[in-house]
Design a protein around this motif. Sequence first.
Motif, PDB file in Angstrom:
ATOM      1  N   ARG A   1      39.484  37.447  34.835  1.00  0.00           N
ATOM      2  CA  ARG A   1      40.812  37.501  35.441  1.00  0.00           C
ATOM      3  C   ARG A   1      40.947  36.395  36.489  1.00  0.00           C
ATOM      4  N   TYR A   2      39.906  36.238  37.279  1.00  0.00           N
ATOM      5  CA  TYR A   2      39.895  35.197  38.302  1.00  0.00           C
ATOM      6  C   TYR A   2      40.122  33.819  37.677  1.00  0.00           C
ATOM      7  N   VAL A   3      39.427  33.576  36.575  1.00  0.00           N
ATOM      8  CA  VAL A   3      39.531  32.279  35.903  1.00  0.00           C
ATOM      9  C   VAL A   3      40.934  32.077  35.334  1.00  0.00           C
ATOM     10  N   ARG A   4      41.497  33.152  34.788  1.00  0.00           N
ATOM     11  CA  ARG A   4      42.865  33.053  34.265  1.00  0.00           C
ATOM     12  C   ARG A   4      43.852  32.708  35.388  1.00  0.00           C
ATOM     13  N   LEU A   5      43.657  33.361  36.533  1.00  0.00           N
ATOM     14  CA  LEU A   5      44.535  33.089  37.672  1.00  0.00           C
ATOM     15  C   LEU A   5      44.402  31.634  38.125  1.00  0.00           C
TER      16      LEU A   5
END
Lengths: 145, 145
Positions: A68-72
Amino acid sequence: MTKQYRIGAFSKLVGLSAYTLRYYEDQGLIVAHRDANDVRFYTEADIRWVGFILHLKGTGMRLNDLKRYVRLRAQGDATIEERRDMLQKVKDDAEADIAELQMHLQVLGHKIDWYDGKVDQTIADTESFHDYLQQFNEQGADKDG
Amino acid sequence: MTKQYRIGAFSKLVGLSAYTLRYYEDQGLIVAHRDANDVRFYTEADIRWVGFILHLKGTGMRLNDLKRYVRLRAQGDATIEERRDMLQKVKDDAEADIAELQMHLQVLGHKIDWYDGKVDQTIADTESFHDYLQQFNEQGADKDG
DNA sequence: ACTTGCCTTAGAGTGCACTTTAAGGTGTTT
DNA sequence: AAACACCTTAAAGTGCACTCTAAGGCAAGT
């Protein structure tokens, strides 16, 4: 100019197996560059990125949250606050884990001291650990965790 | 005289499911008492024992080591030193884990600060986290962890 | 020519500590 | 009589994060 590493060399550099690097790539955590033959290569910037991933994992962050962090991150500056908040939560959780760990360690330390007392006879043969523990428990202790 | 608890009540008391309590018994970590109908019951002393097990587990001790510990305990005072040494190792390992965790947390903290700087504009839009990190890295840092 | 290092997809295996199910049973309470 | 809490053994399932195998194929170095 800047050095390039194929997966074998990079693997040794960052301490993750080639399997794991491909797995992380599948999961969207890493994007490898490719040469003319479709062979993966990595740069200094990738070392730093994997290093940061390992810091996050090292504080207990799960792969799903990492994803999720990477997507953000991919969505740019608009998501900075959300990412900040994610990291803050990971940090708070890790700090709570440490506090709990230290509480358990304290009891462990007392038990070790108690064993030492048994071995060198400074604690009576008949004294139970539970009774021995009471002295560190005089007041202000919660009952559990 | 001293209070007795059947598995359901005991489960709530110690925070382990009835499944887990039976599983631990299978594994030899706990010995339950039995009433005339073969129904398990537990006493205050068992609460303390399970509590201690949870302290050990809480510091990262594995079930296999816990089993070994329990076997040693059953052999009596002759194994006190060995048990002491086991606990010391668990403690040392846990303390090493904490140190590593805190190292990761430090980087995480810096990243959070960096995000805060981005949000309130006290860090230039163009400054990378890697460059920002350098200031905490001036000297005496090891390369890895 | 052969070895080494890399590529692919899909799927199986690992380790740990539970967690649940199945399918039978007993005893106590409502 | 039904519900509830407990009992048994054996086995399968869960979640996480890898880890490895299979079975095919390319490209560079010795």
